[in-house]
Design a protein around this motif. Structure first.
Motif, PDB file in Angstrom:
ATOM      1  N   LEU A  57      -0.959  10.002  -8.646  1.00  0.00           N
ATOM      2  CA  LEU A  57       0.043   9.977  -7.585  1.00  0.00           C
ATOM      3  C   LEU A  57      -0.625  10.082  -6.217  1.00  0.00           C
ATOM      4  O   LEU A  57      -0.234   9.401  -5.261  1.00  0.00           O
ATOM      5  CB  LEU A  57       1.047  11.120  -7.790  1.00  0.00           C
ATOM      6  CG  LEU A  57       2.224  11.177  -6.808  1.00  0.00           C
ATOM      7  CD1 LEU A  57       2.993   9.870  -6.794  1.00  0.00           C
ATOM      8  CD2 LEU A  57       3.155  12.341  -7.165  1.00  0.00           C
ATOM      9  N   PHE A  58      -1.633  10.935  -6.130  1.00  0.00           N
ATOM     10  CA  PHE A  58      -2.402  11.053  -4.892  1.00  0.00           C
ATOM     11  C   PHE A  58      -3.097   9.727  -4.568  1.00  0.00           C
ATOM     12  O   PHE A  58      -3.108   9.275  -3.417  1.00  0.00           O
ATOM     13  CB  PHE A  58      -3.432  12.174  -5.058  1.00  0.00           C
ATOM     14  CG  PHE A  58      -4.454  12.255  -3.964  1.00  0.00           C
ATOM     15  CD1 PHE A  58      -4.091  12.599  -2.670  1.00  0.00           C
ATOM     16  CD2 PHE A  58      -5.790  11.990  -4.227  1.00  0.00           C
ATOM     17  CE1 PHE A  58      -5.044  12.670  -1.652  1.00  0.00           C
ATOM     18  CE2 PHE A  58      -6.745  12.068  -3.231  1.00  0.00           C
ATOM     19  CZ  PHE A  58      -6.368  12.405  -1.933  1.00  0.00           C
ATOM     20  N   LEU A  59      -3.661   9.087  -5.598  1.00  0.00           N
ATOM     21  CA  LEU A  59      -4.290   7.784  -5.417  1.00  0.00           C
ATOM     22  C   LEU A  59      -3.316   6.780  -4.813  1.00  0.00           C
ATOM     23  O   LEU A  59      -3.672   5.991  -3.933  1.00  0.00           O
ATOM     24  CB  LEU A  59      -4.794   7.276  -6.769  1.00  0.00           C
ATOM     25  CG  LEU A  59      -5.147   5.785  -6.862  1.00  0.00           C
ATOM     26  CD1 LEU A  59      -6.503   5.532  -6.223  1.00  0.00           C
ATOM     27  CD2 LEU A  59      -5.149   5.328  -8.325  1.00  0.00           C
ATOM     28  N   SER A  60      -2.073   6.822  -5.270  1.00  0.00           N
ATOM     29  CA  SER A  60      -1.099   5.802  -4.875  1.00  0.00           C
ATOM     30  C   SER A  60      -0.729   5.861  -3.399  1.00  0.00           C
ATOM     31  O   SER A  60      -0.203   4.882  -2.860  1.00  0.00           O
ATOM     32  CB  SER A  60       0.166   5.939  -5.738  1.00  0.00           C
ATOM     33  OG  SER A  60       0.904   7.099  -5.383  1.00  0.00           O
TER      34      SER A  60
ATOM     35  N   THR B 274       0.810  -1.216   0.000  1.00  0.00           N
ATOM     36  CA  THR B 274       0.000   0.000   0.000  1.00  0.00           C
ATOM     37  C   THR B 274       0.840   1.261   0.000  1.00  0.00           C
ATOM     38  O   THR B 274       0.539   2.227  -0.721  1.00  0.00           O
ATOM     39  CB  THR B 274      -0.935   0.008   1.235  1.00  0.00           C
ATOM     40  OG1 THR B 274      -1.765  -1.150   1.189  1.00  0.00           O
ATOM     41  CG2 THR B 274      -1.815   1.248   1.244  1.00  0.00           C
ATOM     42  N   TYR B 275       1.908   1.284   0.788  1.00  0.00           N
ATOM     43  CA  TYR B 275       2.647   2.539   1.018  1.00  0.00           C
ATOM     44  C   TYR B 275       4.060   2.557   0.439  1.00  0.00           C
ATOM     45  O   TYR B 275       4.763   3.547   0.593  1.00  0.00           O
ATOM     46  CB  TYR B 275       2.701   2.832   2.521  1.00  0.00           C
ATOM     47  CG  TYR B 275       1.346   3.105   3.113  1.00  0.00           C
ATOM     48  CD1 TYR B 275       0.604   4.210   2.710  1.00  0.00           C
ATOM     49  CD2 TYR B 275       0.783   2.245   4.049  1.00  0.00           C
ATOM     50  CE1 TYR B 275      -0.653   4.460   3.229  1.00  0.00           C
ATOM     51  CE2 TYR B 275      -0.474   2.489   4.580  1.00  0.00           C
ATOM     52  CZ  TYR B 275      -1.184   3.593   4.165  1.00  0.00           C
ATOM     53  OH  TYR B 275      -2.433   3.838   4.684  1.00  0.00           O
ATOM     54  N   VAL B 276       4.471   1.480  -0.222  1.00  0.00           N
ATOM     55  CA  VAL B 276       5.792   1.472  -0.875  1.00  0.00           C
ATOM     56  C   VAL B 276       5.638   1.165  -2.361  1.00  0.00           C
ATOM     57  O   VAL B 276       5.989   1.983  -3.217  1.00  0.00           O
ATOM     58  CB  VAL B 276       6.747   0.456  -0.204  1.00  0.00           C
ATOM     59  CG1 VAL B 276       8.095   0.446  -0.944  1.00  0.00           C
ATOM     60  CG2 VAL B 276       6.959   0.784   1.265  1.00  0.00           C
ATOM     61  N   ALA B 277       5.109  -0.019  -2.671  1.00  0.00           N
ATOM     62  CA  ALA B 277       5.011  -0.424  -4.077  1.00  0.00           C
ATOM     63  C   ALA B 277       4.055   0.466  -4.863  1.00  0.00           C
ATOM     64  O   ALA B 277       4.369   0.891  -5.988  1.00  0.00           O
ATOM     65  CB  ALA B 277       4.557  -1.887  -4.159  1.00  0.00           C
ATOM     66  N   PHE B 278       2.911   0.770  -4.285  1.00  0.00           N
ATOM     67  CA  PHE B 278       1.929   1.595  -4.999  1.00  0.00           C
ATOM     68  C   PHE B 278       2.459   3.011  -5.264  1.00  0.00           C
ATOM     69  O   PHE B 278       2.328   3.520  -6.384  1.00  0.00           O
ATOM     70  CB  PHE B 278       0.624   1.668  -4.206  1.00  0.00           C
ATOM     71  CG  PHE B 278      -0.594   1.375  -5.037  1.00  0.00           C
ATOM     72  CD1 PHE B 278      -0.850   2.106  -6.192  1.00  0.00           C
ATOM     73  CD2 PHE B 278      -1.480   0.377  -4.668  1.00  0.00           C
ATOM     74  CE1 PHE B 278      -1.977   1.843  -6.956  1.00  0.00           C
ATOM     75  CE2 PHE B 278      -2.606   0.101  -5.434  1.00  0.00           C
ATOM     76  CZ  PHE B 278      -2.855   0.835  -6.586  1.00  0.00           C
TER      77      PHE B 278
END
Length: 307
Positions: free
Chosen positions: A91-94, A63-67
């Motif tokens: 980018l915000f979505l990620s 969720t917080y690295v790969a995305f």
């Protein structure tokens, strides 16, 4: 059925009193769903889900690295392919947290580890209270505060409290609930349909679709599809390499590949200027609908292979 309610949300969006009723039904379905999850799940399985550090850690990493890495790669696209505001939206979505309701529902439909999905998705949202604004500030810049903290009471009241109450009464009614699995199946599907309709309906009434051409939508959907497929492949193969069992891999697949619309839309209105917020929110809406439709098919296929 999902495609039908998506079209219905575009053609006949709920507004005024009807929107209030839809929101109330959606909330009631979510509360009932998580109560049933708590009532049918032996407490031992919940503790096993929390202790599975490989599952929890891999969900957070997805969720917080790969995305976010995918979100940064999208920024390399030229303006002729995707407008800067839409790239910023991706980018915000990620950096958004995972969904809770749909991740758990699809994990249940696919016969995955529901306990791991509930704990993992909840941890993702709680840590997102700090991580999402921080990552948005670092990667996008210009953040001016966050409304994420306001989602914590909602998570506690709508999700964790009903689940905890279900756990309390589980010794008395757990056997009956497990013997009537169709109750959870019906609630699963009803919740997904209500979430899908409510999100599209809200976007339609708020004017999020204004000034959006068909070419822009198609291009955005293609980019979202590539991101979704990449995360689905990464979480499924990554779970296998970590030595996770099939139920845990399904939980990782469903939780690690999703992003929360419920968090994304309020955040966009706070973090960005009004003129930009609608364009930034559009990728969140598009990805959310795409992940619902795709994971509905995946969940059913996974369930058939188990059966």
């Amino acid at each position: 059925m999902i495609l039908t309610v998506l079209v219905l949300g575009l053609v006949l969006p709920a507004s005024g009193g009807a929107a209030t009723v839809v929101h109330g039904l959606e909330t009631a379905a979510i509360v009932l769903l998580f109560f049933l999850y708590g009532a049918r799940m032996p407490t031992r399985e919940v503790w096993d889900g929390l202790r599975s550090w490989r599952v929890q850690g891999s969900m957070l990493a997805a969720t917080y690295v790969a995305f976010p890495v995918l979100g940064l790669l999208v920024q390399l696209l030229p303006d002729s392919v995707l407008a800067p505001d839409l790239r910023t939206g991706l980018l915000f979505l990620s950096v958004l947290p995972s969904t809770v309701q749909s991740s758990v529902v699809f994990t249940s439909i696919a016969h995955g580890d529901v306990a791991a999905a509930i704990t993992g998705a909840t941890v993702s949202n709680v840590t997102g209270v700090l991580l999402t604004p921080l990552l948005a500030g670092l990667l996008i810049g210009g953040t001016g505060g966050s409304s994420l903290a306001g989602s914590v009471p909602q998570i506690l009241l709508q999700l964790l409290l009903p689940f905890a109450v279900g756990q309390v009464v589980q010794p008395w009614i757990g056997g009956w609930v497990r013997g009537h699995a169709h109750l959870t199946r019906i609630t699963d599907r009803t919740t997904i349909l209500l979430v899908a309709y409510a999100s599209v309906s809200e976007a339609s009434t708020s004017g999020a679709w204004d000034d959006v051409t068909l070419v822009v939508v198609l291009t955005l959907l293609v980019v979202c599809a590539v991101m979704l497929v990449a995360m689905l492949a990464l979480t499924w193969t990554g779970g296998g390499r970590l030595g996770l069992g099939r139920p845990q891999r399904i939980a990782l697949l469903m939780c690690g590949s999703k992003k929360s619309l419920a968090t994304g839309l309020p955040m966009a209105s706070v973090l960005f200027a009004p003129a930009v917020a609608a364009s930034v929110a559009l990728p969140v809406i598009a990805f959310h609908q795409l992940q619902l439709a795709t994971c509905a098919v995946l969940a059913r296929r996974l369930a058939r292979t188990v059966e």
